[in-house]
Scaffold this active site. Structure first.
Site, PDB file in Angstrom:
ATOM      1  N   ARG A 110       1.711   1.712  -3.561  1.00 59.59           N
ATOM      2  CA  ARG A 110       0.580   2.247  -4.343  1.00 59.59           C
ATOM      3  C   ARG A 110       0.287   3.702  -3.964  1.00 59.59           C
ATOM      4  O   ARG A 110      -0.075   4.512  -4.811  1.00 59.59           O
ATOM      5  CB  ARG A 110      -0.662   1.375  -4.125  1.00 59.59           C
ATOM      6  N   CYS A 121      -6.685   0.679  18.318  1.00 59.36           N
ATOM      7  CA  CYS A 121      -7.347   1.815  18.974  1.00 59.36           C
ATOM      8  C   CYS A 121      -8.061   2.725  17.983  1.00 59.36           C
ATOM      9  O   CYS A 121      -8.778   3.637  18.393  1.00 59.36           O
ATOM     10  CB  CYS A 121      -6.360   2.607  19.827  1.00 59.36           C
ATOM     11  N   HIS A 137     -14.676   2.387  -1.594  1.00 61.43           N
ATOM     12  CA  HIS A 137     -13.618   1.456  -1.194  1.00 61.43           C
ATOM     13  C   HIS A 137     -12.519   2.123  -0.367  1.00 61.43           C
ATOM     14  O   HIS A 137     -11.424   1.584  -0.243  1.00 61.43           O
ATOM     15  CB  HIS A 137     -13.021   0.775  -2.436  1.00 61.43           C
ATOM     16  N   ASN A 174     -16.210   3.655 -21.551  1.00 59.76           N
ATOM     17  CA  ASN A 174     -15.182   2.640 -21.301  1.00 59.76           C
ATOM     18  C   ASN A 174     -14.482   2.360 -22.626  1.00 59.76           C
ATOM     19  O   ASN A 174     -15.063   2.556 -23.689  1.00 59.76           O
ATOM     20  CB  ASN A 174     -15.834   1.347 -20.774  1.00 59.76           C
ATOM     21  N   ASN A 177     -12.421   4.100  -6.595  1.00 68.23           N
ATOM     22  CA  ASN A 177     -10.977   4.319  -6.551  1.00 68.23           C
ATOM     23  C   ASN A 177     -10.540   4.815  -5.180  1.00 68.23           C
ATOM     24  O   ASN A 177     -11.284   5.509  -4.488  1.00 68.23           O
ATOM     25  CB  ASN A 177     -10.566   5.329  -7.628  1.00 68.23           C
ATOM     26  N   TYR A 206       0.830  -1.222   0.000  1.00 68.92           N
ATOM     27  CA  TYR A 206       0.000   0.000   0.000  1.00 68.92           C
ATOM     28  C   TYR A 206       0.857   1.262   0.000  1.00 68.92           C
ATOM     29  O   TYR A 206       0.486   2.271  -0.600  1.00 68.92           O
ATOM     30  CB  TYR A 206      -1.024  -0.022   1.151  1.00 68.92           C
ATOM     31  N   CYS A 255      -0.539   2.731  20.977  1.00 66.05           N
ATOM     32  CA  CYS A 255      -0.889   1.437  21.599  1.00 66.05           C
ATOM     33  C   CYS A 255      -0.165   0.236  20.985  1.00 66.05           C
ATOM     34  O   CYS A 255      -0.454  -0.902  21.359  1.00 66.05           O
ATOM     35  CB  CYS A 255      -2.408   1.225  21.518  1.00 66.05           C
TER      36      CYS A 255
HETATM   37  P1  OAD Z   1     -10.956  -2.969 -13.292  1.00 62.42           P
HETATM   38  O1  OAD Z   1      -9.481  -3.088 -13.441  1.00 62.42           O
HETATM   39  O2  OAD Z   1     -11.724  -4.187 -12.983  1.00 62.42           O
HETATM   40  O3  OAD Z   1     -11.584  -2.341 -14.622  1.00 62.42           O
HETATM   41  C1  OAD Z   1     -11.020  -1.203 -15.239  1.00 62.42           C
HETATM   42  C2  OAD Z   1     -11.940  -0.821 -16.386  1.00 62.42           C
HETATM   43  O4  OAD Z   1     -11.457   0.392 -16.943  1.00 62.42           O
HETATM   44  C3  OAD Z   1     -12.002  -1.847 -17.520  1.00 62.42           C
HETATM   45  O5  OAD Z   1     -13.357  -2.087 -17.858  1.00 62.42           O
HETATM   46  C4  OAD Z   1     -11.264  -1.151 -18.683  1.00 62.42           C
HETATM   47  O6  OAD Z   1     -11.802  -1.511 -19.949  1.00 62.42           O
HETATM   48  C5  OAD Z   1     -11.531   0.302 -18.359  1.00 62.42           C
HETATM   49  N1  OAD Z   1     -10.526   1.266 -18.871  1.00 62.42           N
HETATM   50  C6  OAD Z   1      -9.180   1.125 -18.939  1.00 62.42           C
HETATM   51  N2  OAD Z   1      -8.609   2.246 -19.403  1.00 62.42           N
HETATM   52  C7  OAD Z   1      -9.623   3.145 -19.618  1.00 62.42           C
HETATM   53  C8  OAD Z   1      -9.687   4.493 -20.083  1.00 62.42           C
HETATM   54  N3  OAD Z   1      -8.588   5.181 -20.428  1.00 62.42           N
HETATM   55  N4  OAD Z   1     -10.909   5.080 -20.177  1.00 62.42           N
HETATM   56  C9  OAD Z   1     -12.040   4.406 -19.826  1.00 62.42           C
HETATM   57  N5  OAD Z   1     -12.039   3.133 -19.400  1.00 62.42           N
HETATM   58  C10 OAD Z   1     -10.855   2.506 -19.281  1.00 62.42           C
HETATM   59  O7  OAD Z   1     -11.216  -1.813 -12.187  1.00 62.42           O
HETATM   60  P2  OAD Z   1     -12.525  -1.522 -11.342  1.00 62.42           P
HETATM   61  O8  OAD Z   1     -13.755  -1.786 -12.127  1.00 62.42           O
HETATM   62  O9  OAD Z   1     -12.346  -0.178 -10.746  1.00 62.42           O
HETATM   63  O10 OAD Z   1     -11.683  -3.205  -5.266  1.00 62.42           O
HETATM   64  O11 OAD Z   1     -12.388  -2.607 -10.198  1.00 62.42           O
HETATM   65  C11 OAD Z   1     -13.344  -2.646  -9.178  1.00 62.42           C
HETATM   66  C12 OAD Z   1     -12.705  -3.040  -7.879  1.00 62.42           C
HETATM   67  O12 OAD Z   1     -11.977  -4.267  -8.037  1.00 62.42           O
HETATM   68  C13 OAD Z   1     -11.666  -2.085  -7.356  1.00 62.42           C
HETATM   69  O13 OAD Z   1     -12.213  -0.965  -6.659  1.00 62.42           O
HETATM   70  C14 OAD Z   1     -10.879  -2.949  -6.426  1.00 62.42           C
HETATM   71  C15 OAD Z   1     -10.726  -4.186  -7.292  1.00 62.42           C
HETATM   72  O14 OAD Z   1     -10.551  -5.384  -6.616  1.00 62.42           O
HETATM   73  C16 OAD Z   1     -11.124  -3.346  -4.055  1.00 62.42           C
HETATM   74  O15 OAD Z   1      -9.930  -3.297  -3.885  1.00 62.42           O
HETATM   75  C17 OAD Z   1     -12.123  -3.556  -2.961  1.00 62.42           C
END
Ligand code: OAD
Length: 252
Positions: A72, A132, A121, A218, A104, A69, A155
């Site tokens: 990141r 704590c 998230h 997307n 995000n 983390y 703690c």
């Molecule tokens: P994903 O990595 O699953 O999906 C990313 C999406 O962004 C895909 O559908 C791509 O096609 C699209 N994409 C990529 N580049 C792009 C661009 N320039 N413009 C528009 N779209 C684009 O990411 P999330 O859907 O955010 O959760 O993932 C959901 C959750 O899964 C995250 O919040 C995280 C992960 O596990 C936790 O950590 C709880």
């Protein structure tokens, strides 16, 4: 001039709407240089979620999880918001009732100027003590390079990032706020998300069921593309500035 990838109907509806809600995922930050999760080269292709993003992994090896983390967090802090984030900050000012719901944790929406945000998230810039609950200071957040986990100075509890891990509940109230906004919205935008992680992925469908016009933006069709009114294929950083400019022109 290139044809617009979105419809006139979407512009008109956004220009007339009193209430708009937006869901964003990792794709909106891709053009800032932050890896998504499931695209080629995405985080979940390089790392195993079960080793890094759940409480059992953290308790088994807090230093490893903290280091991931920290990595990141440093990446996110080095990067800057892109025109997609900026366009959404601008859209917030054009619509009376607006909510940006994000999956995000990178804080880029806030840095772009968005203020009406619900983070589903969590946020990687905040950490706290698992015992704590105290908010960690910058120094407390850093795991020690020698392999010692970062601990609370009050703690000695381990410090964890304020993000939602697999198997955990979403922050209290976040899902309710998001659902209410989806129910009120006349237009709902689902941007840069693969729409496979629930409950977030269900929010655009709630909006649709309550009568919103739902558009997805997307680079490829997501898991819910078949259930929305309009699929706009293109990069968020290119589509959103053009869309918001057209809406602003029509509203003025
Ligand atoms: P994903 O990595 O699953 O999906 C990313 C999406 O962004 C895909 O559908 C791509 O096609 C699209 N994409 C990529 N580049 C792009 C661009 N320039 N413009 C528009 N779209 C684009 O990411 P999330 O859907 O955010 O959760 O993932 C959901 C959750 O899964 C995250 O919040 C995280 C992960 O596990 C936790 O950590 C709880």
């Amino acid at each position: 001039m290139q044809p617009r990838p979105f419809s006139q109907e979407l512009i008109d509806r956004l220009a007339q709407a009193q209430s708009v809600a937006v869901l964003t995922g990792a794709g909106i930050s891709a053009e800032s240089g932050i890896a998504t999760f499931r695209d080629p080269g995405g985080l979940w292709q390089q790392f195993k979620p079960e080793e890094l993003a759940n409480v059992r992994a953290f308790l088994g090896n807090p230093h490893l999880v903290q280091s991931w983390y920290t990595y990141r967090r440093n990446v996110a802090m080095e990067k800057a918001p892109n025109p997609g984030h900026e366009a959404l900050a601008q859209l917030e000012n054009l619509v009376p009732d607006f909510l940006l719901i994000t999956q995000n944790v990178d804080n880029l929406h806030q840095r772009a100027g968005s203020t009406k945000i619900t983070e589903l998230h969590g946020n990687i810039t905040h950490s706290y003590c698992i015992d704590c609950g105290k908010t960690a200071t910058e120094q407390e957040m850093e795991p020690i390079a020698s392999g010692t986990a970062a601990q609370c100075t009050a703690c000695n509890g381990y410090i964890r990032p304020d993000v939602v891990w697999f198997g955990e509940m979403l922050p209290e109230g976040a899902m309710a706020q998001a659902s209410h906004a989806a129910q009120r919205a006349e237009v709902f935008l689902s941007i840069g998300t693969s729409a496979v992680v629930y409950p977030a992925a269900g929010i655009p469908l709630v909006a649709r069921d309550y009568g919103a016009y739902v558009a997805e933006i997307n680079i490829e069709a997501s898991a819910i593309a078949g259930s929305v009114d309009e699929v706009v294929l293109g990069k968020a950083g290119e589509v959103l500035p053009a869309l918001v400019a057209a809406v602003e022109e029509k509203r003025s």
